[in-house]
Every structure is written in structure tokens, then in C-alpha cells.
Design a protein around this motif. Structure first.
Motif, mmCIF file in Angstrom:
data_model
loop_
_atom_site.group_PDB
_atom_site.id
_atom_site.type_symbol
_atom_site.label_atom_id
_atom_site.label_comp_id
_atom_site.label_asym_id
_atom_site.label_seq_id
_atom_site.Cartn_x
_atom_site.Cartn_y
_atom_site.Cartn_z
ATOM 1 N N LEU A 102 1.021 -1.619 0.001
ATOM 2 C CA LEU A 102 -0.046 -0.153 0.024
ATOM 3 C C LEU A 102 0.203 0.946 -0.092
ATOM 4 N N LYS A 103 0.934 2.222 -0.861
ATOM 5 C CA LYS A 103 1.134 3.240 -0.791
ATOM 6 C C LYS A 103 0.642 4.926 -1.298
ATOM 7 N N CYS A 104 0.707 5.601 -0.271
ATOM 8 C CA CYS A 104 0.387 7.559 -0.145
ATOM 9 C C CYS A 104 0.052 7.633 -1.672
ATOM 10 N N ALA A 105 -1.086 7.926 -1.576
ATOM 11 C CA ALA A 105 -1.534 8.604 -3.362
ATOM 12 C C ALA A 105 -1.149 9.662 -3.742
ATOM 13 N N ALA A 106 -1.207 10.492 -2.223
ATOM 14 C CA ALA A 106 -0.369 12.305 -2.393
ATOM 15 C C ALA A 106 0.940 11.456 -2.888
ATOM 16 N N CYS A 107 2.528 11.320 -2.365
ATOM 17 C CA CYS A 107 3.317 11.082 -2.501
ATOM 18 C C CYS A 107 4.211 10.198 -3.613
ATOM 19 N N ARG A 108 2.960 8.750 -2.820
ATOM 20 C CA ARG A 108 3.805 7.279 -3.676
ATOM 21 C C ARG A 108 4.538 7.266 -2.813
ATOM 22 N N ALA B 25 -10.532 5.656 0.781
ATOM 23 C CA ALA B 25 -11.066 5.139 -1.072
ATOM 24 C C ALA B 25 -10.248 6.335 -1.065
ATOM 25 N N GLY B 26 -9.158 6.600 -2.300
ATOM 26 C CA GLY B 26 -8.812 7.746 -2.825
ATOM 27 C C GLY B 26 -7.374 7.589 -2.329
ATOM 28 N N ALA B 27 -7.320 7.992 -1.233
ATOM 29 C CA ALA B 27 -6.206 8.532 -0.476
ATOM 30 C C ALA B 27 -5.442 7.404 -0.687
ATOM 31 N N PHE B 28 -5.228 6.494 -1.363
ATOM 32 C CA PHE B 28 -3.635 5.564 -0.949
ATOM 33 C C PHE B 28 -3.809 4.325 -2.939
#
Length: 78
Positions: A4-10, A65-68
Motif C-alpha cells: 500500500l502506498k500513499c496516493a499523494a506522495c507515493r 478510498a482514493g487516499a492510497f
């Protein structure tokens, strides 16, 4: 295993053993096999960049949802 990765900073958050074909709605804490970075876990679980990725519910983390994002394969129980 899923990463799992952060959607904002990867940045990588954790490695999770997903059982079943469905969406990642909850991450049970006993199935998290590796934490890649310290995650602030007051009420909301946040990435080190400050982006909230989930809500701590005790034995599991309810994911936002959408945050990762995630990559990898899910383990099917057949």
C-alpha cells in the motif's frame, strides 16, 4: 501480498496480506507484515506527508478510498 502506498506522495506505507478478491476496505492489523515508515495513529492514520489514509478502529484500519494505491496480488480462498 499487497504494497500500500500513499496516493499523494507515493511513499510505501505497509505490506498487507489481502485475503479474498474484494476491494481493500479494511486492513486488519494482524495481517500487516511490514511497516515501511512510522504511521501516526491517533484517530486517523496518516502518511509521513500528512495525508490521512485511514481511520484506526482498534483491530483494523478503515481505509479512506482514493487516499492510497496498492500493487501486488491478493490471496484467493478457494
Amino acid at each position: 501480498m499487497l504494497i500500500l502506498k500513499c496516493a499523494a506522495c507515493r511513499k510505501k506505507l505497509w505490506r498487507y496480506d489481502k485475503i479474498g478478491p474484494g476491494e481493500v476496505l479494511r486492513c486488519h492489523k494482524d495481517r500487516i507484515t511490514r511497516m515501511f515508515q512510522p504511521v501516526a495513529a491517533e484517530e486517523k492514520v496518516r502518511c509521513s506527508c500528512g495525508n490521512p489514509v485511514g481511520i484506526d478502529k482498534g483491530t483494523f484500519v478503515k481505509m479512506i478510498a482514493g487516499a492510497f494505491t496498492y500493487s501486488g496480488t491478493k490471496r484467493n480462498t478457494e
